[in-house]
Design an enzyme around this catalytic site. Structure first.
Site, short mmCIF file in Angstrom:
data_model
loop_
_atom_site.label_atom_id
_atom_site.label_comp_id
_atom_site.label_asym_id
_atom_site.label_seq_id
_atom_site.Cartn_x
_atom_site.Cartn_y
_atom_site.Cartn_z
N ARG A 22 0.69 -1.49 0.06
CA ARG A 22 -0.15 -0.07 -0.02
C ARG A 22 0.93 1.14 -0.03
O ARG A 22 0.50 2.33 0.53
CB ARG A 22 -1.03 0.07 1.19
CG ARG A 22 -1.98 -0.92 1.30
CD ARG A 22 -3.13 -0.84 0.14
NE ARG A 22 -4.12 -1.69 0.03
CZ ARG A 22 -5.17 -1.69 0.63
NH1 ARG A 22 -5.56 -0.86 1.64
NH2 ARG A 22 -6.20 -2.63 0.57
N ARG A 26 -3.05 6.68 1.17
CA ARG A 26 -3.45 7.83 2.07
C ARG A 26 -2.53 8.32 2.91
O ARG A 26 -2.64 9.28 3.68
CB ARG A 26 -4.86 7.30 2.64
CG ARG A 26 -6.00 7.16 1.85
CD ARG A 26 -7.13 6.41 2.45
NE ARG A 26 -6.74 5.05 2.64
CZ ARG A 26 -7.40 4.30 3.16
NH1 ARG A 26 -8.54 4.43 3.37
NH2 ARG A 26 -6.90 2.86 3.26
N ARG A 35 -6.79 12.74 -4.27
CA ARG A 35 -8.01 12.04 -3.85
C ARG A 35 -9.11 13.04 -3.30
O ARG A 35 -10.41 12.76 -3.57
CB ARG A 35 -7.65 11.05 -2.77
CG ARG A 35 -8.51 10.08 -2.35
CD ARG A 35 -8.96 9.03 -3.27
NE ARG A 35 -10.00 8.33 -2.59
CZ ARG A 35 -10.94 8.39 -2.01
NH1 ARG A 35 -11.63 9.94 -2.52
NH2 ARG A 35 -12.03 7.90 -1.47
N ASP A 71 -7.25 -1.99 -7.43
CA ASP A 71 -7.73 -2.83 -6.36
C ASP A 71 -7.76 -4.23 -6.83
O ASP A 71 -8.15 -4.47 -7.93
CB ASP A 71 -9.19 -1.94 -5.73
CG ASP A 71 -9.30 -2.78 -4.37
OD1 ASP A 71 -8.74 -2.19 -3.40
OD2 ASP A 71 -10.16 -3.49 -4.37
N TYR A 146 -15.28 -11.73 -0.48
CA TYR A 146 -15.97 -10.44 -0.67
C TYR A 146 -17.19 -10.51 -1.52
O TYR A 146 -18.41 -10.14 -1.17
CB TYR A 146 -14.95 -9.49 -1.61
CG TYR A 146 -13.96 -8.76 -0.53
CD1 TYR A 146 -14.52 -8.06 0.32
CD2 TYR A 146 -12.67 -9.17 -0.64
CE1 TYR A 146 -13.42 -7.30 1.33
CE2 TYR A 146 -11.49 -8.62 0.34
CZ TYR A 146 -12.26 -7.79 1.12
OH TYR A 146 -11.27 -6.92 1.85
O1 CP3 Z 1 0.11 0.80 -3.01
C1 CP3 Z 1 -0.79 -0.05 -3.37
O2 CP3 Z 1 -0.62 -1.30 -2.46
C2 CP3 Z 1 -1.56 -0.29 -4.47
C3 CP3 Z 1 -2.91 -0.17 -4.26
C4 CP3 Z 1 -3.77 -1.19 -3.84
C5 CP3 Z 1 -4.99 -0.87 -3.35
N1 CP3 Z 1 -5.67 -1.80 -3.02
C6 CP3 Z 1 -5.49 0.59 -3.28
C7 CP3 Z 1 -6.81 0.66 -2.27
C8 CP3 Z 1 -3.73 -2.60 -3.46
C9 CP3 Z 1 -2.53 -3.84 -3.71
C10 CP3 Z 1 -5.06 -3.11 -3.19
C11 CP3 Z 1 -5.28 -4.42 -2.77
C12 CP3 Z 1 -6.33 -4.84 -1.86
N2 CP3 Z 1 -7.49 -4.31 -1.90
C13 CP3 Z 1 -6.27 -5.79 -1.12
C14 CP3 Z 1 -5.36 -6.77 -0.85
C15 CP3 Z 1 -4.08 -6.33 0.09
C16 CP3 Z 1 -4.58 -6.12 1.53
O3 CP3 Z 1 -4.71 -5.17 2.01
O4 CP3 Z 1 -4.76 -7.31 1.99
C17 CP3 Z 1 -7.74 -5.92 -0.33
C18 CP3 Z 1 -8.04 -7.02 0.50
C19 CP3 Z 1 -8.55 -4.80 -0.93
C20 CP3 Z 1 -9.73 -4.68 -0.52
C21 CP3 Z 1 -10.05 -3.15 -0.11
N3 CP3 Z 1 -9.75 -2.17 -1.01
C22 CP3 Z 1 -10.21 -2.77 1.09
C23 CP3 Z 1 -10.30 -3.68 2.25
C24 CP3 Z 1 -10.29 -1.57 1.02
C25 CP3 Z 1 -10.48 -0.50 2.22
C26 CP3 Z 1 -9.44 -0.34 3.25
C27 CP3 Z 1 -8.65 0.66 3.05
O5 CP3 Z 1 -7.49 0.20 3.11
O6 CP3 Z 1 -9.13 1.84 2.69
C28 CP3 Z 1 -10.13 -0.86 -0.26
C29 CP3 Z 1 -10.14 0.31 -0.78
C30 CP3 Z 1 -8.83 0.84 -1.42
N4 CP3 Z 1 -8.06 0.19 -2.13
C31 CP3 Z 1 -8.14 2.21 -0.90
C32 CP3 Z 1 -6.94 2.29 -1.51
C33 CP3 Z 1 -5.96 3.21 -1.72
C34 CP3 Z 1 -8.86 3.13 0.00
C35 CP3 Z 1 -9.83 3.96 -1.10
C36 CP3 Z 1 -9.69 5.49 -0.70
O7 CP3 Z 1 -8.81 6.22 -1.00
O8 CP3 Z 1 -10.51 5.70 -0.04
#
Ligand code: CP3
Length: 340
Positions: A22, A26, A35, A71, A146
Site C-alpha cells: 500500500r 493515503r 484524492r 484494487d 468479498y
Molecule cells: O500501493 C498499493 O498497494 C496499491 C494499491 C492497492 C489498493 N488496494 C488501493 C486501495 C492494492 C494492492 C490493493 C489491494 C487490496 N484491496 C487488498 C489486498 C491487500 C491487503 O490489504 O490485504 C484488499 C483486501 C483490498 C480490498 C479493499 N480495498 C479494502 C479492504 C479497502 C478499504 C480499506 C482501505 O485500505 O482503505 C479497499 C479500498 C482501497 N484500495 C483504498 C486504496 C488506496 C482506499 C480508497 C480510498 O482512497 O478511499
C-alpha cells in the site's frame, strides 16, 4: 539490473531490496491531495491518474519496486459485478446461488479493463530509475470472501459457511475466479508488469485442511495458467503461519508473509528455491527512530544471509504513518544490508 527482481529469483543482491505494501495511498499527502478531487474508482479507471499515483512513492523514496495503483476488486467491476468502495468493497448483490455463478461472464482484460493495462504501460514508460513494476490480483479465495459476504468483515462468516454448505458450488466459483485472475495477470504481464503478486488477504480464516481443499487448488489453477510467463510470481498469505507447509507446494517464486509469521522458520519450510517477502509490523513505523532501526534489523537477522529476501511490511501501511518514517526505514534497510 534490479535487486528486487534478482531477489525474487533467489539471486545474490548488493543489498536487500525493499518496497511497501500500500505504498501508493493515503499516508502520502500527494495522494490525499489528488484524492480530494477525484473519487477512488475514477482514479483506478483513469490511466494517467492511476499511473501518477503509482509513481508518487517512487519519486519520493528510493524504493526497489512499484506496485500498480488499483484494487483487487477492479477486475470484478470490469466483469460487470456492481460494487462500491466505502472505503472497503461492498457488493450490491452478494453471490449465493448457482444461477449467479453460472451467469458470471468471462473476463477479457483488453475489453473489460483496458484502463488497467494502459496504466501499466504508462508506469513502465515513466518509472524513475527503471524501477520494476509489480502487477497484482486478488487470490480466488480472497475474492470469493468479498463476493459471497458482500462486504469487508472480520470473520467472513457467510463465505466460510458457504464452503461447508455448498462445497461444489464454492469450487465452481473459485475456479471461475482462478481463470479470470489468470487472464488478468497474463494481460498485465503482456502490458509490461515485471512481477505479479497474488493477494491472499484472508488466508488466515482457514485451517490448513480447508485451505488445502479450497484456497490452494484455486490459486494453484491461476499459477499453473501463468507457467512459462517469465515473470516472478509472489503469493502473499496474510496470517498464514499455520499454512506454510501447504503454501510450499505452490509453484511461485516468492511467498509474502505477515509479521506474525516467523521468517526464519518460514524460509526453512519453503526451502532455498523460494524467496520470502516481509515482514515488519506496520505498527513499528510508529516507534522512535532508534527503535525502528532495531525492529528493521531484527527482520533482516530473521531473514538470514541466504539470497532471496525482499523487505516489506507484514501488511499494508497504515494511513496515519509519518512519511518521514518510511524514508528512514528504506534508507536504513539499504545501508544495513549493503554487502560489499
Ligand atoms: O500501493 C498499493 O498497494 C496499491 C494499491 C492497492 C489498493 N488496494 C488501493 C486501495 C492494492 C494492492 C490493493 C489491494 C487490496 N484491496 C487488498 C489486498 C491487500 C491487503 O490489504 O490485504 C484488499 C483486501 C483490498 C480490498 C479493499 N480495498 C479494502 C479492504 C479497502 C478499504 C480499506 C482501505 O485500505 O482503505 C479497499 C479500498 C482501497 N484500495 C483504498 C486504496 C488506496 C482506499 C480508497 C480510498 O482512497 O478511499
Amino acid at each position: 539490473m534490479s535487486a528486487f527482481l534478482d531477489a525474487c529469483r533467489c539471486q545474490p543482491t548488493a543489498y536487500t531490496p525493499i518496497w511497501i505494501m500500500r505504498q501508493a495511498g493515503r499516508y502520502l499527502p500527494e495522494y490525499r491531495k489528488l484524492r480530494s478531487q477525484v473519487d477512488f474508482v475514477t482514479l483506478t479507471r483513469t490511466p494517467d491518474l492511476a499511473a501518477e499515483v503509482t509513481l508518487q512513492p517512487l519519486r519520493r523514496y528510493e524504493l526497489d519496486a512499484g506496485i500498480l495503483f488499483s484494487d483487487i476488486m477492479t477486475p470484478l467491476q470490469g466483469m460487470g459485478i456492481e460494487l462500491k468502495f466505502e472505503p472497503g468493497p461492498v457488493v450490491h448483490e452478494p453471490i449465493r446461488t448457482d444461477a449467479q455463478i453460472d451467469a458470471l461472464p468471462v473476463l477479457v482484460p483488453e475489453r473489460d479493463v483496458p484502463y488497467v493495462l494502459d496504466a501499466v504501460r504508462l508506469v513502465r514508460a515513466n518509472a524513475p530509475r527503471g524501477v520494476p513494476l509489480i502487477g497484482f490480483a486478488g487470490a480466488p479465495f480472497t475474492l470469493f470472501c468479498y463476493l459471497v459476504c458482500g462486504r469487508p468483515s472480520k470473520e467472513f462468516a457467510a463465505a466460510r459457511a458457504y464452503l461447508y454448505a455448498h462445497p461444489d458450488s464454492a469450487q465452481r466459483l473459485l475456479s471461475h475466479l482462478a481463470d479470470a485472475m489468470a487472464a488478468y495477470l497474463t494481460a498485465q504481464a503482456a502490458a509490461g508488469a515485471q512481477a505479479l503478486m497474488i493477494f491472499e488477504s484472508w488466508a488466515g480464516l482457514l485451517a490448513a485442511k480447508e485451505f488445502q481443499r479450497f484456497a490452494l487448488p484455486a490459486v494453484e489453477r491461476t499459477v499453473q495458467a501463468l507457467r512459462g510467463i517469465g515473470v516472478p510470481i509472489i503469493y502473499y498469505a496474510n496470517q498464514g503461519s499455520a499454512l506454510m507447509e501447504a503454501v510450499a507446494q505452490l509453484d511461485v517464486a516468492v511467498v509474502g508473509v505477515d509479521w506474525r509469521t516467523p521468517l526464519a522458520a518460514t524460509r526453512r519450510t519453503l526451502g532455498p528455491t523460494k524467496a520470502v517477502q516481509g515482514n515488519l509490523d506496520p505498527a513499528a513505523l510508529f516507534a522512535s527512530p532508534l527503535q525502528l532501526r532495531r525492529e528493521a534489523d531484527a527482520v533482516l537477522t530473521e531473514a538470514g544471509s541466504a539470497p532471496g529476501h525482499i523487505f516489506n511490511l507484514g501488511h499494508g501501511i497504515w494511513q496515519d504513518t509519518d512519511p518521514d518514517a518510511v524514508a528512514r526505514l528504506i534508507d536504513h534497510v539499504h545501508e544495513k544490508s549493503a554487502r560489499g
